[in-house]
Design a protein around this motif. Structure first.
Motif, PDB file in Angstrom:
ATOM      1  N   PRO A 105       0.808  -1.229   0.000  1.00 38.97           N
ATOM      2  CA  PRO A 105       0.000   0.000   0.000  1.00 38.97           C
ATOM      3  C   PRO A 105       0.841   1.278   0.000  1.00 38.97           C
ATOM      4  O   PRO A 105       0.515   2.229  -0.704  1.00 38.97           O
ATOM      5  CB  PRO A 105      -0.829  -0.117   1.278  1.00 38.97           C
ATOM      6  N   ASN A 106       1.928   1.291   0.758  1.00 37.46           N
ATOM      7  CA  ASN A 106       2.736   2.518   0.847  1.00 37.46           C
ATOM      8  C   ASN A 106       3.456   2.842  -0.460  1.00 37.46           C
ATOM      9  O   ASN A 106       3.851   3.981  -0.686  1.00 37.46           O
ATOM     10  CB  ASN A 106       3.737   2.430   1.997  1.00 37.46           C
ATOM     11  N   VAL A 128      -1.454   0.088  -8.065  1.00 38.07           N
ATOM     12  CA  VAL A 128      -2.643  -0.112  -7.249  1.00 38.07           C
ATOM     13  C   VAL A 128      -3.080   1.249  -6.711  1.00 38.07           C
ATOM     14  O   VAL A 128      -2.260   1.992  -6.165  1.00 38.07           O
ATOM     15  CB  VAL A 128      -2.355  -1.067  -6.057  1.00 38.07           C
ATOM     16  N   LYS A 129      -4.357   1.571  -6.904  1.00 39.14           N
ATOM     17  CA  LYS A 129      -4.900   2.818  -6.360  1.00 39.14           C
ATOM     18  C   LYS A 129      -5.079   2.636  -4.853  1.00 39.14           C
ATOM     19  O   LYS A 129      -5.739   1.702  -4.406  1.00 39.14           O
ATOM     20  CB  LYS A 129      -6.229   3.154  -7.022  1.00 39.14           C
ATOM     21  N   LYS A 135      -2.279   4.865   2.857  1.00 39.34           N
ATOM     22  CA  LYS A 135      -0.930   4.987   2.296  1.00 39.34           C
ATOM     23  C   LYS A 135       0.178   4.819   3.337  1.00 39.34           C
ATOM     24  O   LYS A 135       1.323   4.624   2.984  1.00 39.34           O
ATOM     25  CB  LYS A 135      -0.771   6.317   1.566  1.00 39.34           C
ATOM     26  N   HIS A 136      -0.169   4.852   4.607  1.00 41.98           N
ATOM     27  CA  HIS A 136       0.832   4.683   5.667  1.00 41.98           C
ATOM     28  C   HIS A 136       1.170   3.218   5.922  1.00 41.98           C
ATOM     29  O   HIS A 136       2.151   2.903   6.595  1.00 41.98           O
ATOM     30  CB  HIS A 136       0.308   5.296   6.971  1.00 41.98           C
ATOM     31  N   ILE A 137       0.406   2.287   5.374  1.00 42.87           N
ATOM     32  CA  ILE A 137       0.599   0.854   5.648  1.00 42.87           C
ATOM     33  C   ILE A 137       1.847   0.352   4.923  1.00 42.87           C
ATOM     34  O   ILE A 137       1.917   0.375   3.696  1.00 42.87           O
ATOM     35  CB  ILE A 137      -0.635   0.030   5.217  1.00 42.87           C
ATOM     36  N   THR A 138       2.826  -0.109   5.689  1.00 41.59           N
ATOM     37  CA  THR A 138       4.068  -0.625   5.109  1.00 41.59           C
ATOM     38  C   THR A 138       4.070  -2.149   5.014  1.00 41.59           C
ATOM     39  O   THR A 138       4.921  -2.717   4.343  1.00 41.59           O
ATOM     40  CB  THR A 138       5.292  -0.178   5.928  1.00 41.59           C
ATOM     41  N   GLU A 139       3.120  -2.796   5.670  1.00 43.93           N
ATOM     42  CA  GLU A 139       2.997  -4.254   5.631  1.00 43.93           C
ATOM     43  C   GLU A 139       2.596  -4.701   4.222  1.00 43.93           C
ATOM     44  O   GLU A 139       1.807  -4.040   3.555  1.00 43.93           O
ATOM     45  CB  GLU A 139       1.929  -4.678   6.637  1.00 43.93           C
TER      46      GLU A 139
END
Length: 155
Positions: A105-106, A128-129, A135-139
Motif C-alpha cells: 500500500p505505501n 494499485v490505487k 498509504k501509511h501501511i508498510t505491511e
C-alpha cells in the motif's frame, strides 16, 4: 522525463534455454547473434537483452539481476495460475514465505516474483490505487486482505 523501460540486460549461461524460457513468457523475439538475444517487452518501445558467457555464471545480488514487467491488476490476480500453466514456479519475495501476489500500500503497487533458468529475479507488477488513509501501511498484504481493507473506500 522517464516514461518507461527502454532496455534491460541479463546474464545467461545457455542462450538457447533462455530463448525458450522468454518465449514461453510471451515475449516476442527481436533478434540474436552468436552470444546475445533480444526480446521485445513492448514492441518498438522496450526490450530485454540476454548475454551468454562464462563470466555471467558468478552469482550476483538480485538487485543487479532483476526485471519487473508491468501487468494489469487482474492479470496479477491470475499470475500464479498462469506461471504454473507454463511450468514456471513463483517464488517468495524477501522474507515472505508465500508465493502469492501481494500489495504494498505505501508504494501503490502489487507484485509476484519468479526466476528465469539462470536465477535472474523476475517480477510481474502493477499499479494499485490506494486511498490516502491507507498509504501509511508498510505491511505487505495478500490480495484478499487488501480487497477486504479497501472495500467501499475506492469509488
Amino acid at each position: 522525463m522517464i516514461k518507461g523501460l527502454y532496455e534491460a540486460h541479463l546474464p545467461v549461461k545457455n542462450l538457447e534455454v533462455s530463448i525458450e524460457f522468454y518465449r514461453k513468457l510471451g515475449l516476442k523475439f527481436a533478434w540474436r547473434d552468436e552470444d546475445t538475444a533480444f526480446f521485445w517487452i513492448e514492441e518498438g518501445k522496450s526490450w530485454l537483452g540476454l548475454w551468454e558467457g562464462k563470466e555471467y555464471q558468478t552469482p550476483y545480488h538480485p538487485s543487479l539481476r532483476h526485471i519487473a514487467f508491468r501487468v494489469t491488476y487482474q492479470d496479477l490476480k491470475e499470475s500464479v495460475k498462469w506461471l504454473e500453466s507454463i511450468k514456471v514456479e513463483p517464488v517468495p519475495f524477501g522474507r515472505r514465505t508465500s508465493i502469492e501476489p501481494f500489495v504494498r500500500p505505501n508504494q501503490g503497487n502489487a507484485s509476484v516474483y519468479f526466476n528465469d533458468p539462470d536465477r535472474n529475479s523476475l517480477e510481474l507488477i502493477c499499479y494499485v490505487k490506494v486511498p490516502n488513509e491507507l498509504k501509511h501501511i508498510t505491511e505487505k498484504l495478500s490480495f484478499g486482505d487488501w480487497e477486504n481493507l479497501v472495500k467501499g473506500k475506492l469509488t
